[in-house]
Design an enzyme around this catalytic site. Structure first.
Site, PDB file in Angstrom:
ATOM      1  N   ASP A 121      -5.775  -0.017  10.265  1.00 49.75           N
ATOM      2  CA  ASP A 121      -5.362  -0.559  11.565  1.00 49.75           C
ATOM      3  C   ASP A 121      -5.740  -2.040  11.579  1.00 49.75           C
ATOM      4  O   ASP A 121      -6.655  -2.467  10.862  1.00 49.75           O
ATOM      5  CB  ASP A 121      -6.037   0.193  12.723  1.00 49.75           C
ATOM      6  CG  ASP A 121      -7.558   0.148  12.681  1.00 49.75           C
ATOM      7  OD1 ASP A 121      -8.126   0.200  11.567  1.00 49.75           O
ATOM      8  OD2 ASP A 121      -8.187   0.042  13.746  1.00 49.75           O
ATOM      9  N   GLU A 188     -10.516   1.841  13.091  1.00 50.90           N
ATOM     10  CA  GLU A 188     -11.792   1.126  12.945  1.00 50.90           C
ATOM     11  C   GLU A 188     -11.929   0.043  14.005  1.00 50.90           C
ATOM     12  O   GLU A 188     -12.998  -0.145  14.591  1.00 50.90           O
ATOM     13  CB  GLU A 188     -11.880   0.498  11.543  1.00 50.90           C
ATOM     14  CG  GLU A 188     -13.260  -0.085  11.198  1.00 50.90           C
ATOM     15  CD  GLU A 188     -13.473  -1.518  11.662  1.00 50.90           C
ATOM     16  OE1 GLU A 188     -14.629  -1.958  11.686  1.00 50.90           O
ATOM     17  OE2 GLU A 188     -12.494  -2.197  12.025  1.00 50.90           O
TER      18      GLU A 188
HETATM   19 ZN   LIG Z   1     -12.193  -4.593   9.232  1.00 57.52          ZN
END
Ligand SMILES: [Zn+2]
Length: 484
Positions: A121, A188
């Site tokens: 992401d 994340e």
């Molecule tokens: Zn990162």
């Protein structure tokens, strides 16, 4: 009498000079444990990998995934299509549908597995930022020896290099000694709860305990440490915690034509000023000391003299390092007031003024100790301290004496030559905050050379990675997989 004191002082200074000189001369780089099985780098042609990464950049896997699910699924398909041999030798599960968890069965089932991890992401970028992008952030252009675009450094580049290394090894019929896991998180940037945390739960449910994990969190630093010519591979063994607190000052409201001596805003301002004037205690102890002690021997004169004689120079050194935000953040819990609110009308006294303060917690502190410190420093009953949800302490500190640290060190030296390898501290947050629950040790570094001008590219404009970096990264991961 005066003469005798003079001689005494001269003698003492001479003795001091000898001690400083001897300490400095004896101060040599510490021998980092060298893994027995580290192989020599193989030649890698980055052209193909660059094209694959460019394709990955074109997929707008902008967090949160719920809004762009098709782009995330396309990335997973790209991994399957681009690395067929790796996909053939490994099993794959999709955790929460979007975080691929690969498993490569090792030859020796008695050894604890190892996890290589990254996230795909990315944070948003604005295609038409006039101030900014030399190549549009999601165009995936390759120019001047770089792949340009969002996610090249953070963190798709590392994922693709890991897969390219596995692809090469799989094509040669290689099987790792230990079982290798690869997890590629899809959230994340928004905390890792659906990705990394779910992978951890999944591994725990299967009774898997990892020997160690390797994630983002640092780079091979070039020209980032003032006065040091050598590149620094800072293998980060810990990361800071995170907490946000609202400071709420209360006072009587009313009309601003008849103000009290202090309004809620004034009370609050005084509280913030106290916090800024009294930084958290910190210095060259624990993991902070290990980082700078590791670097010390690599300096030239006179820095080396200072590092070699910390019994004398430590206070000077600490105040020097504390003077710049880059190194200060390594030494202590940091305080960053970020948001303010008071009255919403210019001639009305606020009954409440609120300041939001973000803390990054050093491993020596805890959420509780930080709150207690804030309370003690602000020391004003009119200011209430309200922690927001989502606070978490710093990570545990992983070993810099382990076999794995030795393997990573030797792998860096094999690929990057004469680098200073030191244990370090990640000042931001990574998915490893989750993985530490299931791994004996967690290490954080991407094998990319990183220069000062790269710093604003991460989460900023003109993010890019060089083909040379991609090639080195494949070599690095390959050696790590062979030696793990
Ligand atoms: Zn990162």
């Amino acid at each position: 009498m005066i003469r005798r004191i003079g001689i005494g002082l001269g003698g003492a200074l001479l003795a001091l000079g000898v001690v400083l000189a001897v300490n400095t001369l004896r101060y040599a780089p510490e021998a980092v444990a060298t893994a027995a099985r580290v192989s020599t780098p193989t030649a890698v042609d980055g052209t193909r990998l660059a094209a694959q990464l460019a394709e990955a950049v074109r997929l707008r896997t902008v967090a949160p995934a719920e809004r762009n699910r098709a782009e995330f699924e396309a990335f997973i398909a790209l991994l399957e299509r681009s690395f067929p041999r790796a996909n053939e030798v490994m099993e794959r599960e999709l955790i929460n549908g979007l975080t691929p968890l690969y498993r490569w069965q090792g030859r020796n089932p008695d050894l604890a597995p190892v996890l290589l991890t990254g996230h795909y992401d990315v944070v948003p970028a604005w295609d038409a930022d006039p101030a900014g992008w030399e190549h549009p952030p999601f165009a995936g252009e390759i120019a001047d020896g770089f792949v340009w675009g969002r996610g090249t450094l953070d963190d798709k580049g590392a994922i693709l290099a890991m897969m390219a290394a596995a692809e090469g090894l799989a094509a040669e019929g290689f099987q790792p000694e230990r079982t290798l896991y690869f997890s590629f998180g899809h959230d994340e940037e928004t905390g890792g709860r659906m990705g990394a945390a779910a992978v951890v739960a999944h591994l725990q449910a299967q009774g898997v305990r990892l020997a160690w994990s390797l994630d983002e969190g640092s780079m091979v630093l070039r020209g980032m440490v003032p006065g040091l010519k050598q590149d620094v591979a800072s293998i980060n063994v810990a990361e800071k915690g995170y907490m946000t607190v609202d400071l709420v000052a209360s006072a009587a409201g009313g009309h601003s034509s008849l103000p009290p001596r202090e309004t809620a805003v004034g009370i609050l301002a005084a509280g913030i000023a106290k916090l800024q004037e009294k930084p958290f205690p910190g210095g060259l102890t624990d993991v902070s000391a290990d980082f700078f002690d590791g670097l010390g021997p690599h300096f030239g004169f006179p820095e080396k003299l200072v590092f070699a004689n910390q019994w004398l120079f430590r206070p000077v050194l600490e105040s020097q390092l504390g003077g710049s935000e880059g190194t200060d953040a390594m030494l202590r819990t940091t305080v960053a007031p970020t948001m303010l609110a008071g009255s919403d009308t210019e001639n009305v006294l606020p009954q409440e003024a609120v300041a939001t303060v973000n803390f990054r917690i050093h491993p020596r502190d805890t959420v509780e100790s930080v709150l207690a410190y804030v309370q003690a420093v602000v020391d004003d009953p009119r200011i209430e301290i309200r922690p927001r949800e989502g606070a978490r302490g710093a990570s545990t500190v992983s070993s810099a004496q382990s076999e794995a640290f030795g393997l990573l060190s030797a792998s860096f030296r094999a690929v990057f030559g004469d680098v200073a390898v030191v244990p370090g501290l990640t000042v931001a947050a990574t998915d490893s905050a989750h993985y530490q629950a299931v791994a004996e040790d967690s290490y954080r570094i991407n094998p990319f050379v990183f220069e000062p001008h790269d710093l604003p590219r991460i989460h900023g404009v003109n993010e890019r990675v060089s083909l040379e970096n991609l090639e080195k990264a494949v070599q690095f991961y390959r050696i790590v997989m062979e030696g793990a």
